[in-house]
Design a protein around this motif. Structure first.
Motif, short mmCIF file in Angstrom:
data_model
loop_
_atom_site.label_atom_id
_atom_site.label_comp_id
_atom_site.label_asym_id
_atom_site.label_seq_id
_atom_site.Cartn_x
_atom_site.Cartn_y
_atom_site.Cartn_z
N THR A 192 32.06 -21.96 22.54
CA THR A 192 32.66 -20.71 22.08
C THR A 192 31.61 -19.93 21.28
O THR A 192 31.47 -18.72 21.43
N THR A 193 30.88 -20.65 20.42
CA THR A 193 29.82 -20.02 19.62
C THR A 193 28.55 -19.97 20.46
O THR A 193 27.99 -21.00 20.82
N LEU A 194 28.11 -18.75 20.75
CA LEU A 194 26.94 -18.56 21.61
C LEU A 194 25.69 -18.21 20.82
O LEU A 194 24.60 -18.21 21.36
N HIS A 195 25.85 -17.89 19.55
CA HIS A 195 24.69 -17.63 18.70
C HIS A 195 25.07 -17.96 17.25
O HIS A 195 26.25 -17.99 16.90
N PRO A 196 24.08 -18.25 16.41
CA PRO A 196 24.38 -18.66 15.03
C PRO A 196 25.12 -17.56 14.25
O PRO A 196 24.91 -16.37 14.48
N ASP A 204 31.95 -22.94 -7.65
CA ASP A 204 31.65 -23.02 -9.09
C ASP A 204 30.81 -21.85 -9.57
O ASP A 204 29.85 -22.00 -10.33
N GLY A 205 31.14 -20.66 -9.09
CA GLY A 205 30.45 -19.46 -9.53
C GLY A 205 29.11 -19.22 -8.86
O GLY A 205 28.43 -18.25 -9.17
N LYS A 206 28.71 -20.09 -7.94
CA LYS A 206 27.44 -19.93 -7.24
C LYS A 206 27.69 -19.61 -5.77
O LYS A 206 28.71 -20.02 -5.20
N GLU A 207 26.77 -18.88 -5.19
CA GLU A 207 26.89 -18.51 -3.79
C GLU A 207 25.83 -19.24 -2.97
O GLU A 207 24.67 -19.29 -3.37
N ILE A 208 26.25 -19.80 -1.86
CA ILE A 208 25.31 -20.50 -0.98
C ILE A 208 25.50 -19.98 0.44
O ILE A 208 26.61 -19.67 0.87
N LEU A 209 24.39 -19.90 1.15
CA LEU A 209 24.38 -19.33 2.49
C LEU A 209 24.57 -20.44 3.52
O LEU A 209 23.86 -21.45 3.50
N MET A 210 25.53 -20.23 4.43
CA MET A 210 25.84 -21.22 5.46
C MET A 210 25.55 -20.65 6.84
O MET A 210 25.74 -19.47 7.09
N ALA A 211 25.09 -21.52 7.73
CA ALA A 211 24.82 -21.12 9.12
C ALA A 211 25.59 -22.02 10.06
O ALA A 211 25.49 -23.25 9.98
N ASP A 212 26.35 -21.41 10.94
CA ASP A 212 27.09 -22.13 11.97
C ASP A 212 26.21 -22.17 13.22
O ASP A 212 25.95 -21.14 13.84
N ILE A 213 25.70 -23.36 13.57
CA ILE A 213 24.80 -23.51 14.71
C ILE A 213 25.62 -23.85 15.95
O ILE A 213 26.51 -24.71 15.89
N PRO A 214 25.36 -23.20 17.09
CA PRO A 214 26.11 -23.51 18.33
C PRO A 214 26.11 -25.00 18.63
O PRO A 214 25.16 -25.73 18.31
N GLY A 215 27.18 -25.46 19.24
CA GLY A 215 27.40 -26.88 19.46
C GLY A 215 26.31 -27.60 20.22
O GLY A 215 25.72 -27.08 21.16
N LEU A 226 23.11 -25.42 25.07
CA LEU A 226 22.51 -24.36 24.26
C LEU A 226 21.63 -24.88 23.15
O LEU A 226 20.97 -24.12 22.47
N GLY A 227 21.62 -26.21 22.97
CA GLY A 227 21.01 -26.80 21.77
C GLY A 227 19.56 -26.47 21.54
O GLY A 227 19.16 -26.09 20.45
N THR A 228 18.72 -26.62 22.59
CA THR A 228 17.28 -26.44 22.37
C THR A 228 16.95 -25.02 21.94
O THR A 228 15.93 -24.77 21.31
N LYS A 229 17.81 -24.07 22.27
CA LYS A 229 17.56 -22.67 21.92
C LYS A 229 17.83 -22.42 20.45
O LYS A 229 17.23 -21.54 19.84
#
Length: 344
Positions: A192-196, A204-215, A226-229
């Motif tokens: 379903t996810t074709l790109h990150p 706790d008051g802090k912001e962190i950046l998350m990346a959803d990597i395709p399966g 799609l993994g190697t890409k």
């Protein structure tokens, strides 16, 4: 905006301006002599990491870049104007490689980082610079030097604190949606996810950046699926969250398969800090959960966290544990990155 993380472009720095061959002709000046000026330097081509970009899509419509030429010299010892440098803005995290794609030329990982990829040619000498006691009327003027020219690959590797990895349909996009305001496409079919996708989570008051990597699937490091890409996007993450569907028959085997693909792609990925999150725990009985936890603790020496992205269960605990692996300076920089990229 369409996500593009790799492209090839052609670059040409400006040529230097030609030197001038000129002589003074003023009235009442008996011995005028040469007065030809030098040519101007050609413009350089410079990459600059810009925080307001998060894809290389602009380079799909323009692949050729050429800096301005230097102006030729003129009489009265006038040096030609130098050509303007060409500034090419790229997203933070862009890696510049040679035409083969194997040799890394530059890695732009900081806001405002600059790298001169091609230098402009020097301007040619005018005939005034050749005059001497034995050659008082030189008629030699040199042409400008050509600017450097090359083809390079731009490869974008997302800079995120946390990378979500797992098999298709493990629930990565659902988890990202639950933790952030990002809204990736969610559906019940593989890939379903074709790109990150990026999202900013608060803990706790802090912001962190998350990346959803395709399966990932078995053989991803060899180009299957799609993994190697997209595996390159987890290289810069501080910690990896292995999201595993707890309703699968063999969750530990799934974890091993993901680990093998990461290790096959790059040894350093297998050495990154990792958190094992067993998803969909609201659909599993307590006895099965205990067996899964015991297997991971004994074989992987890691105590998994049981979560439910749909039921919003134990998500805060997951974020707090992940935040312990993110350097403080990196967390402090997320607010600026988020504002510039309009990441929600």
């Amino acid at each position: 905006m369409k996500f593009l993380d790799q492209t090839k472009i052609y670059i040409k720095a400006g040529d230097g301006g030609n030197g001038a061959c000129s002589f003074r002709h003023e009235k009442f000046l008996e011995f005028g002599g040469p007065d030809g000026g030098n040519g101007g330097k050609g413009g350089d081509v410079i990459f600059v990491a810009a925080p307001n970009l998060n894809t290389l899509i602009d380079f799909r419509y323009q692949q050729h870049f050429k800096a301005q030429k230097g102006q030729p010299g003129a009489g009265r010892n006038c040096t030609g104007a130098g050509g303007e440098d060409l500034i090419i803005k790229v997203p933070i995290g862009t890696e510049v490689t040679d035409e083969t794609g194997q040799v890394v030329i530059a890695d732009l990982t900081k806001d405002g980082q600059r790298f001169v990829i091609a230098k402009g040619g020097m301007g040619g000498r005018g005939n005034d610079s050749y005059k001497s006691s034995t050659n008082q009327a030189p008629r030699r003027a040199d042409p400008g030097e050509p600017g450097e020219e090359l083809a390079v690959w731009l490869k974008l590797k997302l800079i995120a604190d946390i990378g979500l990895v797992g098999m298709p349909n493990a629930g990565k996009s659902t988890l990202l949606t639950a933790l952030t305001k990002a809204r990736p496409k969610i559906a019940n079919y593989p890939f379903t996810t074709l790109h990150p996708h990026l999202g900013v989570a608060m803990v706790d008051g802090k912001e962190i950046l998350m990346a959803d990597i395709p399966g990932l699937i078995e053989g991803a490091s060899e180009g299957i699926g799609l993994g190697t890409k997209f595996l390159k996007h987890v290289e810069r993450c501080s910690v990896l969250i292995h999201l595993i569907d707890g309703t699968e028959p063999e969750p530990f085997k799934t974890y091993q398969s993901i680990r093998n693909e990461l290790k096959s792609y790059a040894e350093k990925l297998a050495l990154k800090p990792e958190i094992i999150a067993i998803n969909k725990c609201d659909c599993i009985d307590n006895e099965t959960l205990a067996e899964i936890g015991k297997e991971f603790t004994q074989k992987a020496k890691i105590q998994p966290i049981f979560i439910s992205a749909i039921a919003n269960k134990n998500l805060t605990e997951l974020l707090r544990k992940a935040a312990t692996f993110v350097p403080e300076k990196q967390i402090e920089a997320i607010e600026e990155i988020k504002d510039e990229n309009d990441i929600e």
